[in-house]
Scaffold this motif. Structure first.
Motif, PDB file in Angstrom:
ATOM      1  N   ASP A 262       0.440  -7.781  -4.038  1.00 12.34           N
ATOM      2  CA  ASP A 262       0.968  -8.235  -2.857  1.00 12.34           C
ATOM      3  C   ASP A 262       1.766  -9.291  -3.141  1.00 12.34           C
ATOM      4  OD1 ASP A 262       1.143  -8.932  -0.370  1.00 12.34           O
ATOM      5  OD2 ASP A 262      -1.016  -9.797  -0.078  1.00 12.34           O
ATOM      6  N   GLY A 263       3.135  -9.089  -3.058  1.00 10.69           N
ATOM      7  CA  GLY A 263       4.110  -9.904  -3.247  1.00 10.69           C
ATOM      8  C   GLY A 263       4.232 -10.251  -4.558  1.00 10.69           C
ATOM      9  N   GLN A 264       4.069 -12.090  -4.785  1.00 16.48           N
ATOM     10  CA  GLN A 264       3.916 -12.421  -6.053  1.00 16.48           C
ATOM     11  C   GLN A 264       2.668 -12.570  -6.459  1.00 16.48           C
ATOM     12  OE1 GLN A 264       6.022 -16.160  -5.310  1.00 16.48           O
ATOM     13  NE2 GLN A 264       8.294 -15.261  -5.844  1.00 16.48           N
ATOM     14  N   SER A 265       1.740 -12.122  -5.783  1.00 13.96           N
ATOM     15  CA  SER A 265       0.345 -12.274  -6.034  1.00 13.96           C
ATOM     16  C   SER A 265      -0.169 -11.493  -7.056  1.00 13.96           C
ATOM     17  CB  SER A 265      -0.578 -11.955  -4.908  1.00 13.96           C
ATOM     18  OG  SER A 265      -0.200 -12.708  -3.613  1.00 13.96           O
ATOM     19  N   PRO A 266      -1.208 -11.897  -8.084  1.00 17.41           N
ATOM     20  CA  PRO A 266      -1.559 -11.085  -9.474  1.00 17.41           C
ATOM     21  C   PRO A 266      -2.242  -9.892  -8.612  1.00 17.41           C
ATOM     22  CG  PRO A 266      -2.873 -12.985  -9.031  1.00 17.41           C
ATOM     23  CD  PRO A 266      -1.757 -13.293  -8.240  1.00 17.41           C
ATOM     24  N   MET A 267      -2.368  -8.814  -9.449  1.00  7.51           N
ATOM     25  CA  MET A 267      -3.029  -7.685  -8.886  1.00  7.51           C
ATOM     26  C   MET A 267      -4.468  -7.746  -8.870  1.00  7.51           C
ATOM     27  SD  MET A 267      -2.322  -4.600  -7.775  1.00  7.51           S
ATOM     28  CE  MET A 267      -3.514  -3.187  -7.593  1.00  7.51           C
ATOM     29  N   ARG A 268      -5.237  -7.603  -7.956  1.00  8.68           N
ATOM     30  CA  ARG A 268      -6.771  -7.624  -7.927  1.00  8.68           C
ATOM     31  C   ARG A 268      -7.271  -7.499  -9.432  1.00  8.68           C
ATOM     32  NH1 ARG A 268      -8.895  -4.961  -3.435  1.00  8.68           N
ATOM     33  NH2 ARG A 268      -7.709  -3.148  -4.416  1.00  8.68           N
ATOM     34  N   GLY A 269      -7.991  -8.369  -9.826  1.00  9.93           N
ATOM     35  CA  GLY A 269      -8.830  -8.455 -11.230  1.00  9.93           C
ATOM     36  C   GLY A 269      -8.011  -8.673 -12.442  1.00  9.93           C
TER      37      GLY A 269
ATOM     38  N   PRO B 258       1.269  -0.582 -16.769  1.00 13.69           N
ATOM     39  CA  PRO B 258       0.638  -0.854 -17.905  1.00 13.69           C
ATOM     40  C   PRO B 258      -0.323  -1.834 -17.730  1.00 13.69           C
ATOM     41  CG  PRO B 258       3.126  -1.241 -17.998  1.00 13.69           C
ATOM     42  CD  PRO B 258       2.834  -0.864 -16.648  1.00 13.69           C
ATOM     43  N   ASP B 259      -0.579  -2.587 -16.491  1.00 13.95           N
ATOM     44  CA  ASP B 259      -1.744  -3.379 -16.388  1.00 13.95           C
ATOM     45  C   ASP B 259      -3.039  -2.896 -16.004  1.00 13.95           C
ATOM     46  OD1 ASP B 259      -1.462  -2.629 -13.782  1.00 13.95           O
ATOM     47  OD2 ASP B 259      -0.671  -4.741 -12.881  1.00 13.95           O
ATOM     48  N   GLY B 260      -3.150  -1.464 -15.935  1.00 16.69           N
ATOM     49  CA  GLY B 260      -4.533  -0.805 -15.730  1.00 16.69           C
ATOM     50  C   GLY B 260      -4.302  -0.281 -14.413  1.00 16.69           C
ATOM     51  N   ARG B 261      -3.487  -0.528 -13.499  1.00 18.56           N
ATOM     52  CA  ARG B 261      -3.501   0.197 -12.092  1.00 18.56           C
ATOM     53  C   ARG B 261      -3.042   1.750 -12.176  1.00 18.56           C
ATOM     54  NH1 ARG B 261       0.689   1.579 -10.188  1.00 18.56           N
ATOM     55  NH2 ARG B 261       0.672   2.628  -8.017  1.00 18.56           N
ATOM     56  N   ASP B 262      -4.183   2.188 -11.678  1.00 22.12           N
ATOM     57  CA  ASP B 262      -4.100   3.762 -11.470  1.00 22.12           C
ATOM     58  C   ASP B 262      -2.831   4.246 -10.711  1.00 22.12           C
ATOM     59  OD1 ASP B 262      -6.373   4.066 -12.803  1.00 22.12           O
ATOM     60  OD2 ASP B 262      -7.721   4.121 -11.264  1.00 22.12           O
ATOM     61  N   ALA B 263      -2.247   5.391 -11.156  1.00 25.35           N
ATOM     62  CA  ALA B 263      -1.363   5.983 -10.089  1.00 25.35           C
ATOM     63  C   ALA B 263      -1.731   6.160  -8.661  1.00 25.35           C
ATOM     64  CB  ALA B 263      -0.972   7.371 -10.650  1.00 25.35           C
ATOM     65  N   TYR B 264      -0.853   6.036  -7.808  1.00 22.40           N
ATOM     66  CA  TYR B 264      -0.787   5.929  -6.416  1.00 22.40           C
ATOM     67  C   TYR B 264      -1.981   5.164  -5.348  1.00 22.40           C
ATOM     68  CZ  TYR B 264       1.011  10.158  -8.281  1.00 22.40           C
ATOM     69  OH  TYR B 264       2.040  11.100  -9.190  1.00 22.40           O
ATOM     70  N   MET B 265      -2.194   3.988  -6.302  1.00 25.45           N
ATOM     71  CA  MET B 265      -2.916   3.091  -5.737  1.00 25.45           C
ATOM     72  C   MET B 265      -2.181   1.808  -5.247  1.00 25.45           C
ATOM     73  SD  MET B 265      -6.009   4.263  -5.881  1.00 25.45           S
ATOM     74  CE  MET B 265      -7.004   2.868  -5.300  1.00 25.45           C
TER      75      MET B 265
ATOM     76  N   THR C 187       0.870  -1.301  -0.215  1.00 25.46           N
ATOM     77  CA  THR C 187      -0.114  -0.081   0.048  1.00 25.46           C
ATOM     78  C   THR C 187       0.823   1.292   0.087  1.00 25.46           C
ATOM     79  OG1 THR C 187      -1.854  -1.326   1.090  1.00 25.46           O
ATOM     80  CG2 THR C 187      -1.849   1.203   1.144  1.00 25.46           C
ATOM     81  N   PRO C 188       1.506   1.257   1.098  1.00 23.02           N
ATOM     82  CA  PRO C 188       2.827   2.484   0.953  1.00 23.02           C
ATOM     83  C   PRO C 188       3.403   2.647  -0.486  1.00 23.02           C
ATOM     84  CG  PRO C 188       3.277   1.161   2.646  1.00 23.02           C
ATOM     85  CD  PRO C 188       2.044   0.533   2.227  1.00 23.02           C
ATOM     86  N   PHE C 189       3.998   1.524  -0.997  1.00 22.85           N
ATOM     87  CA  PHE C 189       4.735   1.503  -2.079  1.00 22.85           C
ATOM     88  C   PHE C 189       3.986   1.897  -3.245  1.00 22.85           C
ATOM     89  CE2 PHE C 189       7.716  -2.296  -1.079  1.00 22.85           C
ATOM     90  CZ  PHE C 189       8.383  -1.644  -0.218  1.00 22.85           C
ATOM     91  N   GLY C 190       2.552   1.560  -3.317  1.00 28.28           N
ATOM     92  CA  GLY C 190       1.595   2.216  -4.316  1.00 28.28           C
ATOM     93  C   GLY C 190       1.777   3.657  -4.260  1.00 28.28           C
ATOM     94  N   HIS C 191       1.383   4.484  -3.013  1.00 24.97           N
ATOM     95  CA  HIS C 191       1.149   5.681  -3.057  1.00 24.97           C
ATOM     96  C   HIS C 191       2.439   6.380  -3.511  1.00 24.97           C
ATOM     97  CE1 HIS C 191      -1.534   5.282   0.724  1.00 24.97           C
ATOM     98  NE2 HIS C 191      -2.011   4.505  -0.278  1.00 24.97           N
ATOM     99  N   VAL C 192       3.573   5.943  -3.844  1.00 29.32           N
ATOM    100  CA  VAL C 192       4.736   6.617  -4.483  1.00 29.32           C
ATOM    101  C   VAL C 192       4.967   6.360  -5.819  1.00 29.32           C
ATOM    102  CG1 VAL C 192       5.571   7.567  -2.122  1.00 29.32           C
ATOM    103  CG2 VAL C 192       6.418   5.245  -3.229  1.00 29.32           C
TER     104      VAL C 192
END
Length: 79
Positions: free
Chosen positions: A35-42, A24-31, A14-19
């Protein structure tokens, strides 16, 4: 010094995402990032077996500080 690698973000994804900008997978900035090796939700659209097969290809012996893979199911998915 010695470099030790890990994919065990535990709760720091979570804090890593804030910076971190958008990815490219569609994750918005600062989200939160994945989690580790787990795929991003969705993003695990081919199901849990495909996600497990994908992470099984990693050379985990290179992660001297460990690795983390969470497999999560919603109650609706298990019904």
């Amino acid at each position: 010094g010695t470099l030790h690698c890990s994919t065990s973000t535990v709760s720091s994804n979570t804090p890593f995402g804030h910076v971190c900008g958008a990815t490219p997978d569609g994750r918005d900035a600062y989200m939160p990032v994945a989690d580790g090796q787990s795929p991003m939700r969705g993003t695990d659209v081919s199901g849990p077996t495909a996600a497990i097969a994908s992470v099984a290809k990693l050379r985990n012996e290179l992660f001297s500080c460990g690795s983390l893979y969470n497999l999560k199911f919603s109650p609706e998915e298990l019904a």
